[in-house]
Design an enzyme around this catalytic site. Structure first.
Site, PDB file in Angstrom:
ATOM      1  N   GLY A 201       0.802  -1.211   0.000  1.00 41.62           N
ATOM      2  CA  GLY A 201       0.000   0.000   0.000  1.00 41.62           C
ATOM      3  C   GLY A 201       0.843   1.273   0.000  1.00 41.62           C
ATOM      4  O   GLY A 201       0.534   2.230  -0.712  1.00 41.62           O
TER       5      GLY A 201
ATOM      6  N   ASN B  45      -7.860   3.833   8.607  1.00 42.63           N
ATOM      7  CA  ASN B  45      -7.251   2.665   9.247  1.00 42.63           C
ATOM      8  C   ASN B  45      -7.368   2.684  10.771  1.00 42.63           C
ATOM      9  O   ASN B  45      -7.229   1.660  11.405  1.00 42.63           O
ATOM     10  CB  ASN B  45      -5.786   2.523   8.835  1.00 42.63           C
ATOM     11  CG  ASN B  45      -5.015   3.816   8.942  1.00 42.63           C
ATOM     12  OD1 ASN B  45      -5.399   4.824   8.352  1.00 42.63           O
ATOM     13  ND2 ASN B  45      -3.952   3.818   9.707  1.00 42.63           N
TER      14      ASN B  45
ATOM     15  N   SER C  69      -3.476  -3.264  -0.583  1.00 45.43           N
ATOM     16  CA  SER C  69      -2.388  -4.050  -0.009  1.00 45.43           C
ATOM     17  C   SER C  69      -2.902  -5.420   0.421  1.00 45.43           C
ATOM     18  O   SER C  69      -3.911  -5.528   1.108  1.00 45.43           O
ATOM     19  CB  SER C  69      -1.825  -3.297   1.199  1.00 45.43           C
ATOM     20  OG  SER C  69      -0.830  -4.078   1.816  1.00 45.43           O
TER      21      SER C  69
ATOM     22  N   CYS D 232       1.927   2.119  13.011  1.00 46.01           N
ATOM     23  CA  CYS D 232       3.061   2.962  12.659  1.00 46.01           C
ATOM     24  C   CYS D 232       3.329   4.006  13.720  1.00 46.01           C
ATOM     25  O   CYS D 232       4.455   4.436  13.913  1.00 46.01           O
ATOM     26  CB  CYS D 232       2.818   3.679  11.333  1.00 46.01           C
ATOM     27  SG  CYS D 232       1.850   2.722  10.200  1.00 46.01           S
TER      28      CYS D 232
HETATM   29  C1  LIG Z   1      -1.715  -0.576   5.957  1.00 45.09           C
HETATM   30  C2  LIG Z   1      -2.048   0.677   5.259  1.00 45.09           C
HETATM   31  C3  LIG Z   1      -1.170   1.251   4.331  1.00 45.09           C
HETATM   32  C4  LIG Z   1       0.210   0.693   4.074  1.00 45.09           C
HETATM   33  O1  LIG Z   1       0.169  -0.534   3.399  1.00 45.09           O
HETATM   34  P1  LIG Z   1       1.503  -1.435   3.394  1.00 45.09           P
HETATM   35  O2  LIG Z   1       1.171  -2.553   2.469  1.00 45.09           O
HETATM   36  O3  LIG Z   1       1.688  -1.896   4.800  1.00 45.09           O
HETATM   37  O4  LIG Z   1       2.603  -0.590   2.891  1.00 45.09           O
HETATM   38  C5  LIG Z   1      -1.567   2.385   3.671  1.00 45.09           C
HETATM   39  N1  LIG Z   1      -2.773   2.943   3.894  1.00 45.09           N
HETATM   40  C6  LIG Z   1      -3.646   2.413   4.772  1.00 45.09           C
HETATM   41  C7  LIG Z   1      -4.965   3.047   4.945  1.00 45.09           C
HETATM   42  C8  LIG Z   1      -3.317   1.265   5.493  1.00 45.09           C
HETATM   43  O5  LIG Z   1      -4.176   0.773   6.357  1.00 45.09           O
END
Ligand SMILES: *Cc1c(COP(=O)(O)O)cnc(C)c1O
Length: 395
Positions: free
Chosen positions: A70, A151, A199, A324
Site C-alpha cells: 500500500g 485505518n 495491499s 506505525c
Molecule cells: C496498511 C495501510 C497502508 C500501508 O500498506 P503497506 O502494504 O503496509 O505498505 C496504507 N494505507 C492504509 C490506509 C493502510 O491501512
C-alpha cells in the site's frame, strides 16, 4: 483465550492464500521475463492474477500495476498525479487531515518541492463534507486524494460523491483503499476513481505485495527504475508467489464479502454496545458508516499503552491507533483530526475484528476491557481529579 483483534494492522494469511503461493516457489519458479516454459508459465500466471484482481474492482487488467504494498502504491499515485499536474502548471493538491502517513508524508515532500497542499477538515463523525471538498477545488488543483476507509477509526468516506465532484472539475481522484479492498464493494467505474491503492496483507494475503489501479490514460511516474516489468512503470522481477497469493486472497474475500460483512457488523455492534456501558467512554467515528470489523474508543482518565499491555496479558491483541505511530507517545493524528483533545486521545483503543470472530470472543473482550479500564482508573491521578470535580469530564 487468545484473540487477535488487530486486523487493521495486518491479517493472518488464509489457507487459500498460503496454498496459492507454494507452486510458484516450488515448481513454477521461473522468471516471468524468461522465454523458456517455466518462465512463460509464471508470466501466464501473472496475467491470470492481474485479471482476477482487476475483476474485483471492475477495472481493466491493463490498469493494474503490482507493487510492494500500500505504501508504495500511495507514493507512486501521488508522485504520478503531481508530475501530470506540474506539466500543466497545476500544483495544488487536496487531501484530508487524517490520511495514512504514506499519503501525508508524501504530501510533505511534495510541499517542499513547491506544491500547495490543502488538508480538508475531518468532522467529529470521521467524515469529510463533499461540499467542502468542492469549495476547495481551484483552477490549479491537480489531485484529490481521500482515503476510502480510515485505518484507525474505520470511517467510510462518500467515495462515489467525491468521484463525481472530481470528474465534474476535471481533477484526478486517488483513493487509498487499503482498508477497504476485500472488505467493501469497490467499483472504480461507478465510483469514478482514477487511481486506487491496495495491499494484500490487509485482506489475508501476504505482506510486501499490493497493487495500484490507474485508469487508462493516466501516465505513471516510476519510483523504481530498471527493467521493463509492469509495462516499464515498476522495475524489478515480479514477486510471483506474493502476487498469486494476493489474487487468491482477494477473490476469496470478494466471494464471501456479503456473509463476512453481516457477521462482523453484528459482532462489532455487540462490542460497541458492551464497551459504551463503561462510564465516560465514547466511540470514535460514525457508528454506522464504518468498516464492518472496526470499533475504536476513547476512555477518559486512562492511558492507551497501559490498556494494551494489560489486554495482552489477557490474550487480546489490540491497538491504540495505527501500528506505525504506536510506540511514540504522540496521540494519534486521526483522533486529533476528529477533535479529540490530547488527554482523551491518549486513552484510545482500536479493536479490529476478523471475519472469524465469535460471540464468545466478543464477550470476553468486553469483560476484559471493562476490568482493565476500572483497574487503571483505580490509581490514575487524572481520574481522581475528574472524580473530585477538579477537572471537568469531557466524555
Ligand atoms: C496498511 C495501510 C497502508 C500501508 O500498506 P503497506 O502494504 O503496509 O505498505 C496504507 N494505507 C492504509 C490506509 C493502510 O491501512
Amino acid at each position: 483465550m487468545k484473540i487477535y483483534a488487530d486486523n487493521a494492522a495486518t491479517t493472518r494469511m488464509s489457507r487459500t492464500a498460503i496454498d496459492a503461493m507454494i507452486p510458484y516457489m516450488e515448481s513454477v519458479y521461473g522468471n516471468p521475463s524468461s522465454l523458456y516454459s517455466i518462465g512463460q508459465e509464471a508470466k501466464e500466471a501473472l496475467d491470470q492474477a492481474r485479471d482476477r484482481v482487476a475483476a474485483v474492482i471492475n477495472a481493466d487488467p491493463k490498469e493494474i500495476l503490482f507493487t510492494s504494498g500500500g505504501s508504495e502504491a500511495d507514493n507512486q499515485a501521488l508522485r504520478s498525479a503531481a508530475a501530470i499536474g506540474a506539466r500543466k502548471g497545476k500544483k495544488h493538491i487536496i487531501s484530508s487531515a487524517f490520511e495514512h502517513h504514506a499519503i501525508l508524508h508524501t504530501l510533505n515532500r511534495l510541499e517542499n518541492e513547491g506544491f500547495e497542499i490543502t488538508l480538508l477538515p475531518v468532522h467529529e463523525d470521521g467524515l469529510i463534507v463533499p461540499a467542502e471538498l468542492e469549495a476547495a477545488i481551484r483552477e490549479d488543483t491537480c489531485l484529490v486524494t481521500i482515503m476510502t476507509a480510515n485505518n484507525e477509526i474505520g470511517t467510510i468516506q462518500p467515495i462515489k460523491e467525491i468521484g463525481a465532484i472530481c470528474k465534474k472539475h476535471g481533477v484526478i481522484f486517488h483513493t487509498d483503499a487499503v482498508q477497504a479492498v476485500g472488505h467493501l464493494p469497490i467499483d472504480v467505474k461507478e465510483m469514478q476513481i482514477d487511481m486506487l491503492s491496495a495491499s494484500a496483507h490487509k485482506f489475508h494475503g501476504p505482506k510486501g505485495v499490493g497493487f495500484l489501479y490507474a485508469r487508462k490514460g493516466i501516465a505513471l511516474t516510476n519510483l523504481i527504475e530498471g527493467g521493463a516489468q509492469e509495462k516499464g512503470k515498476r522495475a524489478g522481477t515480479e514477486n510471483v508467489p506474493g502476487i498469486m497469493s494476493m489474487a487468491a486472497a482477494l477473490k476469496e474475500a470478494a466471494d464471501h464479502m456479503e456473509e463476512n460483512t453481516e457477521h462482523q457488523k453484528a459482532l462489532r455492534d455487540r462490542l460497541i454496545r458492551g464497551l459504551l456501558e463503561i462510564p465516560h467512554s465514547a466511540l470514535n467515528g460514525d457508528a454506522l458508516k464504518r468498516l464492518p470489523g472496526n470499533a475504536n474508543f476513547c476512555f477518559e482518565g486512562i492511558e492507551g499503552e497501559s490498556l494494551l499491555l494489560l489486554l495482552d496479558d489477557k490474550g487480546i491483541s489490540a491497538s491504540s491507533g495505527s501500528a506505525c505511530t504506536s510506540g511514540s507517545l504522540d496521540p494519534s493524528h486521526v483522533l486529533l483530526a476528529i477533535g479529540r483533545v490530547h488527554d482523551v486521545a491518549h486513552g484510545s483503543l482500536r479493536l479490529s475484528l476478523g471475519e472469524d470472530i465469535t460471540e464468545e470472543e466478543v464477550d470476553y473482550i468486553i469483560k476484559s476491557v471493562k476490568e482493565v479500564v476500572e483497574y487503571l482508573r483505580s490509581f490514575s491521578p487524572v481520574w481522581r481529579d475528574l472524580m473530585a470535580g477538579k477537572t471537568p469530564f469531557i466524555l
